[in-house]
Design an enzyme around this catalytic site. Structure first.
Site: not given
Ligand code: BV8
Length: 233
Positions: A85, A100, A129, A169
């Site tokens: 963002d 990301h 483009c 966060g």
């Molecule tokens: C990759 C896109 C190699 C842009 C996003 C192990 C190793 C490697 C990969 C994997 C693995 N296991 C699984 C994978 C695959 C996958 C993955 O992680 N899947 C998960 C869901 C299981 N990973 C990938 O694909 C990554 N690639 O590693 O390449 C590879 C390739 C193929 C196969 C294997 C490996 C790429 C990951 C990037 C994905 N793109 N976004 C967009 O459109 O935004 S991810 C998306 O989630 C965002 O980028 C975001 O930043 C990210 C994480 O989420 P959070 O930021 O944590 O947000 P969330 O809502 O989940 O949580 C918010 C938190 O804030 C909560 O806990 C809440 O309690 C808290 N909160 C709320 N209010 C407050 C607060 N905290 C503080 N103050 C507050 N007021």
């Protein structure tokens, strides 16, 4: 320092996995993947255009502002974010590692050139483009796509050599980002988590504050600055 969508929650930007989360309305695999983009670039761009519209009206909150101030307060300070963002930069952070990508940047799928423009709403959906006419894609990392190798290597190097690591966060479910705080803890750093909810990282934290970052970070900042002044006396 690793931040996630939660640090922007108090700015009014929906998180991914919370009750009002972005993923609630959509399934991640429907939209944040290359195959979804190839299948329906218009739908994926409509989702990003909608998110750009939300982000464009939001301001950094005190949590972002404290981290911007810590850049000059600590002798060494590194900010790594999963967020796309741009609010850390808007708050004044100059040295932000974006794991990301960034929602304000676009990449030509043919030339791979990266451009940045802030049209809200987008003039053309999907955008093309201006140089070669090919489709532009959001310059973000989708699920199943590898992160930029240089950025990832730098992030693990910073994490495994720091004295103190914060995870602020983030639900710590997305890899490889969620492994950064673990690599810091394994290397002997103090690991501090700030999140209203527990996460898979909580059990590894030296301190895990059940708090909102926009509320807690200003208190932490004031105390650190008070102690720093005390030391000078
Ligand atoms: C990759 C896109 C190699 C842009 C996003 C192990 C190793 C490697 C990969 C994997 C693995 N296991 C699984 C994978 C695959 C996958 C993955 O992680 N899947 C998960 C869901 C299981 N990973 C990938 O694909 C990554 N690639 O590693 O390449 C590879 C390739 C193929 C196969 C294997 C490996 C790429 C990951 C990037 C994905 N793109 N976004 C967009 O459109 O935004 S991810 C998306 O989630 C965002 O980028 C975001 O930043 C990210 C994480 O989420 P959070 O930021 O944590 O947000 P969330 O809502 O989940 O949580 C918010 C938190 O804030 C909560 O806990 C809440 O309690 C808290 N909160 C709320 N209010 C407050 C607060 N905290 C503080 N103050 C507050 N007021």
């Amino acid at each position: 320092m690793l931040t996630g969508a939660g640090i922007s929650a108090e700015s009014g930007i929906p998180t991914f996995r919370g009750e009002d989360g972005l993923w609630r309305k959509y399934r991640a695999e429907q939209l944040a993947t290359l195959s979804a983009f190839i299948q329906d670039p218009k739908l994926v761009w409509e989702w990003y255009d909608w998110r750009r519209g939300i982000i464009d009206t939001k301001e950094p909150n005190p949590g972002h502002e404290v981290l911007a101030g810590w850049e000059g307060f600590f002798p060494q300070f590194a900010l790594i974010t999963q967020n796309i963002d741009g609010l850390h930069q808007k708050a004044g952070s100059n040295n932000v590692t974006e794991l990301h990508g960034n929602i304000w940047k676009q990449r030509c799928i043919e030339e791979k050139t990266i451009s940045e423009y802030h049209d809200v709403p987008l003039k053309e959906i999907p955008p093309h483009c201006p140089e070669c006419g090919a489709l532009l894609r959001p310059h973000v990392v989708w699920f199943g796509e590898s992160l930029d190798g240089t950025i990832l290597q730098k992030s693990f190097m910073l994490s495994s050599t720091c004295d103190v690591m914060f995870a602020i966060g983030t639900s710590a479910v997305v890899q490889p980002a969620a492994s950064l705080p673990l690599s810091a803890a394994e290397a002997g750093a103090k690991f501090i988590e700030i999140n209203p909810d527990p996460t898979p990282l909580t059990s590894y934290a030296d301190f895990s504050f059940r708090a909102k970052s926009g509320e807690l970070l200003p208190l932490l900042d004031a105390e650190l600055r008070r102690r720093s002044e005390e030391k000078k006396e």
